[in-house]
Design an enzyme around this catalytic site. Structure first.
Site, PDB file in Angstrom:
ATOM      1  N   SER A 149       0.856  -1.180   0.000  1.00  0.00           N
ATOM      2  CA  SER A 149       0.000   0.000   0.000  1.00  0.00           C
ATOM      3  C   SER A 149       0.895   1.235   0.000  1.00  0.00           C
ATOM      4  O   SER A 149       1.753   1.394   0.870  1.00  0.00           O
ATOM      5  CB  SER A 149      -0.881  -0.031   1.256  1.00  0.00           C
ATOM      6  OG  SER A 149      -1.679   1.126   1.328  1.00  0.00           O
ATOM      7  N   LYS A 175      -1.088  -0.882  -4.454  1.00  0.00           N
ATOM      8  CA  LYS A 175      -2.310  -0.157  -4.064  1.00  0.00           C
ATOM      9  C   LYS A 175      -1.917   1.284  -3.801  1.00  0.00           C
ATOM     10  O   LYS A 175      -0.998   1.548  -3.017  1.00  0.00           O
ATOM     11  CB  LYS A 175      -2.907  -0.805  -2.815  1.00  0.00           C
ATOM     12  CG  LYS A 175      -3.835   0.082  -1.995  1.00  0.00           C
ATOM     13  CD  LYS A 175      -4.602  -0.737  -0.970  1.00  0.00           C
ATOM     14  CE  LYS A 175      -4.848   0.033   0.319  1.00  0.00           C
ATOM     15  NZ  LYS A 175      -5.618  -0.768   1.301  1.00  0.00           N
ATOM     16  N   LEU A 176      -2.606   2.193  -4.457  1.00  0.00           N
ATOM     17  CA  LEU A 176      -2.327   3.619  -4.265  1.00  0.00           C
ATOM     18  C   LEU A 176      -3.400   4.235  -3.397  1.00  0.00           C
ATOM     19  O   LEU A 176      -4.600   4.072  -3.663  1.00  0.00           O
ATOM     20  CB  LEU A 176      -2.329   4.356  -5.604  1.00  0.00           C
ATOM     21  CG  LEU A 176      -1.333   3.908  -6.670  1.00  0.00           C
ATOM     22  CD1 LEU A 176      -1.489   4.794  -7.904  1.00  0.00           C
ATOM     23  CD2 LEU A 176       0.097   3.975  -6.133  1.00  0.00           C
ATOM     24  N   LYS A 177      -2.987   4.967  -2.398  1.00  0.00           N
ATOM     25  CA  LYS A 177      -3.935   5.772  -1.639  1.00  0.00           C
ATOM     26  C   LYS A 177      -4.300   6.974  -2.505  1.00  0.00           C
ATOM     27  O   LYS A 177      -3.396   7.567  -3.137  1.00  0.00           O
ATOM     28  CB  LYS A 177      -3.274   6.238  -0.335  1.00  0.00           C
ATOM     29  CG  LYS A 177      -3.027   5.098   0.641  1.00  0.00           C
ATOM     30  CD  LYS A 177      -4.341   4.579   1.166  1.00  0.00           C
ATOM     31  CE  LYS A 177      -4.156   3.642   2.333  1.00  0.00           C
ATOM     32  NZ  LYS A 177      -5.445   3.186   2.874  1.00  0.00           N
ATOM     33  N   ASP A 203      -7.262   3.114  -3.031  1.00  0.00           N
ATOM     34  CA  ASP A 203      -8.014   3.156  -1.774  1.00  0.00           C
ATOM     35  C   ASP A 203      -8.237   4.612  -1.391  1.00  0.00           C
ATOM     36  O   ASP A 203      -7.283   5.368  -1.194  1.00  0.00           O
ATOM     37  CB  ASP A 203      -7.210   2.448  -0.667  1.00  0.00           C
ATOM     38  CG  ASP A 203      -7.978   2.344   0.639  1.00  0.00           C
ATOM     39  OD1 ASP A 203      -9.152   2.783   0.686  1.00  0.00           O
ATOM     40  OD2 ASP A 203      -7.405   1.815   1.620  1.00  0.00           O
ATOM     41  N   ASN A 205     -10.292   5.622   1.275  1.00  0.00           N
ATOM     42  CA  ASN A 205     -10.617   5.820   2.696  1.00  0.00           C
ATOM     43  C   ASN A 205     -11.724   6.872   2.878  1.00  0.00           C
ATOM     44  O   ASN A 205     -11.557   7.829   3.638  1.00  0.00           O
ATOM     45  CB  ASN A 205      -9.370   6.205   3.512  1.00  0.00           C
ATOM     46  CG  ASN A 205      -8.405   5.054   3.679  1.00  0.00           C
ATOM     47  OD1 ASN A 205      -7.341   5.036   3.052  1.00  0.00           O
ATOM     48  ND2 ASN A 205      -8.759   4.081   4.482  1.00  0.00           N
ATOM     49  N   GLU A 228     -11.242   0.891  -3.610  1.00  0.00           N
ATOM     50  CA  GLU A 228     -11.562   0.548  -2.223  1.00  0.00           C
ATOM     51  C   GLU A 228     -12.177   1.749  -1.498  1.00  0.00           C
ATOM     52  O   GLU A 228     -11.608   2.850  -1.526  1.00  0.00           O
ATOM     53  CB  GLU A 228     -10.265   0.105  -1.536  1.00  0.00           C
ATOM     54  CG  GLU A 228     -10.394  -0.316  -0.093  1.00  0.00           C
ATOM     55  CD  GLU A 228      -9.032  -0.768   0.475  1.00  0.00           C
ATOM     56  OE1 GLU A 228      -8.068  -0.942  -0.305  1.00  0.00           O
ATOM     57  OE2 GLU A 228      -8.946  -0.929   1.705  1.00  0.00           O
ATOM     58  N   ASP A 253     -14.104  -1.562   2.644  1.00  0.00           N
ATOM     59  CA  ASP A 253     -13.196  -1.783   3.774  1.00  0.00           C
ATOM     60  C   ASP A 253     -13.927  -1.278   5.028  1.00  0.00           C
ATOM     61  O   ASP A 253     -14.626  -2.046   5.714  1.00  0.00           O
ATOM     62  CB  ASP A 253     -11.875  -1.041   3.517  1.00  0.00           C
ATOM     63  CG  ASP A 253     -10.906  -1.022   4.696  1.00  0.00           C
ATOM     64  OD1 ASP A 253     -11.255  -1.547   5.762  1.00  0.00           O
ATOM     65  OD2 ASP A 253      -9.788  -0.463   4.576  1.00  0.00           O
ATOM     66  N   LYS A 277     -10.452  -7.328   7.338  1.00  0.00           N
ATOM     67  CA  LYS A 277      -9.468  -6.991   8.377  1.00  0.00           C
ATOM     68  C   LYS A 277     -10.017  -7.535   9.690  1.00  0.00           C
ATOM     69  O   LYS A 277     -11.062  -7.073  10.155  1.00  0.00           O
ATOM     70  CB  LYS A 277      -9.311  -5.477   8.514  1.00  0.00           C
ATOM     71  CG  LYS A 277      -8.567  -4.804   7.382  1.00  0.00           C
ATOM     72  CD  LYS A 277      -8.479  -3.305   7.627  1.00  0.00           C
ATOM     73  CE  LYS A 277      -7.806  -2.609   6.463  1.00  0.00           C
ATOM     74  NZ  LYS A 277      -7.969  -1.147   6.516  1.00  0.00           N
ATOM     75  N   GLY A 305      -4.610  -4.483   5.775  1.00  0.00           N
ATOM     76  CA  GLY A 305      -3.563  -4.286   6.771  1.00  0.00           C
ATOM     77  C   GLY A 305      -3.820  -3.022   7.564  1.00  0.00           C
ATOM     78  O   GLY A 305      -4.502  -2.102   7.090  1.00  0.00           O
TER      79      GLY A 305
HETATM   80  O1  SMG Z   1      -0.752  -2.373   6.743  1.00  0.00           O
HETATM   81  O2  SMG Z   1       0.145  -2.386   4.788  1.00  0.00           O
HETATM   82  C1  SMG Z   1      -0.582  -1.891   5.629  1.00  0.00           C
HETATM   83  C2  SMG Z   1      -1.345  -0.644   5.277  1.00  0.00           C
HETATM   84  C3  SMG Z   1      -2.508  -0.978   4.439  1.00  0.00           C
HETATM   85  O3  SMG Z   1      -3.487   0.897   3.366  1.00  0.00           O
HETATM   86  C4  SMG Z   1      -3.489   0.175   4.347  1.00  0.00           C
HETATM   87  N1  SMG Z   1      -4.355   0.302   5.353  1.00  0.00           N
HETATM   88  O4  SMG Z   1      -7.558   1.659   4.618  1.00  0.00           O
HETATM   89  O5  SMG Z   1      -6.671  -0.160   4.034  1.00  0.00           O
HETATM   90  C5  SMG Z   1      -6.598   0.900   4.641  1.00  0.00           C
HETATM   91  C6  SMG Z   1      -5.367   1.319   5.417  1.00  0.00           C
HETATM   92  C7  SMG Z   1      -5.717   1.607   6.839  1.00  0.00           C
HETATM   93  C8  SMG Z   1      -4.588   2.029   7.711  1.00  0.00           C
HETATM   94  S1  SMG Z   1      -3.907   3.514   7.233  1.00  0.00           S
HETATM   95  C9  SMG Z   1      -2.916   4.069   8.490  1.00  0.00           C
HETATM   96 MG    MG Z   2      -8.642   0.597   3.091  1.00  0.00          MG
END
Ligand code: SMG
Ligand code: MG
Length: 383
Positions: A149, A175-177, A203, A205, A228, A253, A277, A305
């Site tokens: 990520s 995976k790109l935020k 993702d 969020n 996501e 998610d 998760k 994660g």
């Molecule tokens: O644990 O590799 C990891 C991070 C994966 O992007 C990740 N997690 O929304 O999926 C999600 C985020 C939540 C935590 S961001 C601090």
């Molecule tokens: Mg997520």
């Protein structure tokens, strides 16, 4: 999952807070993480005169930005509500990790706190029974594909340099935020860098709105695995509508907090792919239920994660070895976030895969010396 574990008596519970700096800041649409303030649960249990420690990792972040839980709150609810109830209802008798969710069910919410307690008990029981998480949960794979990520970057050049580094490390999925303003162009540049065949997903969020359907449909041309959590967690109807407007599959998610809610989201057409998760859904046992119902409905799943240490990552690797986990998870190497891990063998990515731990429980020992050096507080719970 079908083989019952020996029931145990609770011997002791300790809560530890640890401070772990991240190797680089990790930016999402809700904030920047620079270090991880993590709550660990150590449960000592006894069975037939043998005593063993099990470990649980609470995935709550320092602030209530990903979900309503946050680490101080998780510790408070454990100390004042969850653990007193667990202790009161198990005093003088043996019990099973599968009882924990039922015992704690009168308390609403707090899935991450509950999950960490259940995980510690389960780890201890599995260590006693000499069975791994993977074996117990129903794993079929011996290694799992590893995705990474990637946080939001201000400049596209920096983003490309970071992504190239992960490609060189062997990760099999990027995976790109994303967030409004850092999305289409970023995805286009990364797709161009990695070529058409490498699995890519984004993702958000919860950073978008129902009216962003046309904007998000502009991502369709980049042939991604999924988008996501584009919309706020409670907006199941909005995700269902978006799934009609956008060709790229919609993955949930934050919205998925239980097996029954996941079944509803799927039936409503809001969840074409599920991110599982364990912390978000109250534990590994609920996570398996979600896996099973997704398999029954032909919905692909993958393991998310929460920037866990090796404790959480090892258990996630066991879960992600179940047959319905057909997409690579966010189970990257320890070094993705941490210079040194608190388990004795760091999680490694070899040929793009993480080996599923096979030793009892989580499959790893705790590096006590290092753990002590990063511990910021310890609370022994009175039994
Ligand atoms: O644990 O590799 C990891 C991070 C994966 O992007 C990740 N997690 O929304 O999926 C999600 C985020 C939540 C935590 S961001 C601090
Ligand atoms: Mg997520």
């Amino acid at each position: 999952m079908n083989v019952p574990l020996p029931h145990v008596r609770l011997g002791a519970i300790e809560l530890r807070r640890i401070a772990m700096p991240l190797v680089s800041p990790f930016r999402t649409s809700f904030g920047v993480e620079r270090d991880r303030d993590i709550l660990l649960v150590r449960a000592t249990v006894d069975a037939d005169g043998t005593s063993v420690d099990g470990w649980g990792e609470c995935v709550a972040l320092a602030d209530p930005t990903y979900s309503p839980e946050y680490v101080d709150g998780a510790q408070h609810v454990m100390v004042h509500q969850l653990l007193p109830r667990l202790i009161a209802s198990t005093t003088g008798r043996t019990f099973d990790a599968a009882d924990v969710a039922t015992i704690l069910s009168p308390f609403h919410g707090h899935p991450m706190a509950k999950a960490a307690i259940e995980m510690a008990i389960l780890d201890a029981q599995l260590r006693l029974a000499e069975r791994s998480f993977a074996e117990h949960l129903g794993a079929t794979a011996t290694r799992i594909p590893s995705g990474v990520s990637v946080g939001i970057h201000d400049s596209i050049d920096d983003l490309l340099a970071t992504v190239q580094g992960y490609v060189d490390d062997g990760y099999v999925r990027i995976k790109l935020k994303i967030e409004p303003g850092s999305d289409i162009e970023h995805v286009a540049a990364v797709r161009d860098l990695i070529g058409p065949d490498m699995p890519l997903q984004v993702d958000a969020n919860t950073a978008y709105q129902r009216t962003d359907g046309r904007h998000l449909a502009a991502l369709d041309e980049f042939q991604m695995l999924l988008i996501e959590q584009p919309l706020p967690e409670a907006d199941i109807l909005g995700h269902a509508r978006l799934a009609d407007e956008v060709e790229t599959p919609i993955c949930l998610d934050e919205s998925l907090v239980s097996a029954s809610g996941t079944a509803d989201a799927i039936e409503l057409g809001a969840c074409e792919i599920a991110n599982i998760k364990p912390g978000r859904v109250g534990g590994y046992l609920e996570a398996v239920k979600i896996h099973d119902l997704c398999v029954a409905r032909d919905v692909p799943v993958w393991c998310g994660g929460m920037v866990e240490t090796g404790i959480g990552r090892a258990a996630n690797a066991g879960l992600a070895a179940l047959p319905g986990f057909t997409l690579p998870g966010d189970i990257s190497a320890s070094t993705r976030f941490y210079a040194r891990d608190i388990v004795t063998e760091p999680i490694m990515v070899i040929d793009g895969h993480v080996a599923v731990p096979t030793a009892p429980g989580l499959g790893f020992d705790i590096d006590h010396e290092f753990l002590d050096s990063v511990t910021t507080s310890t609370i022994a719970i009175d039994l």
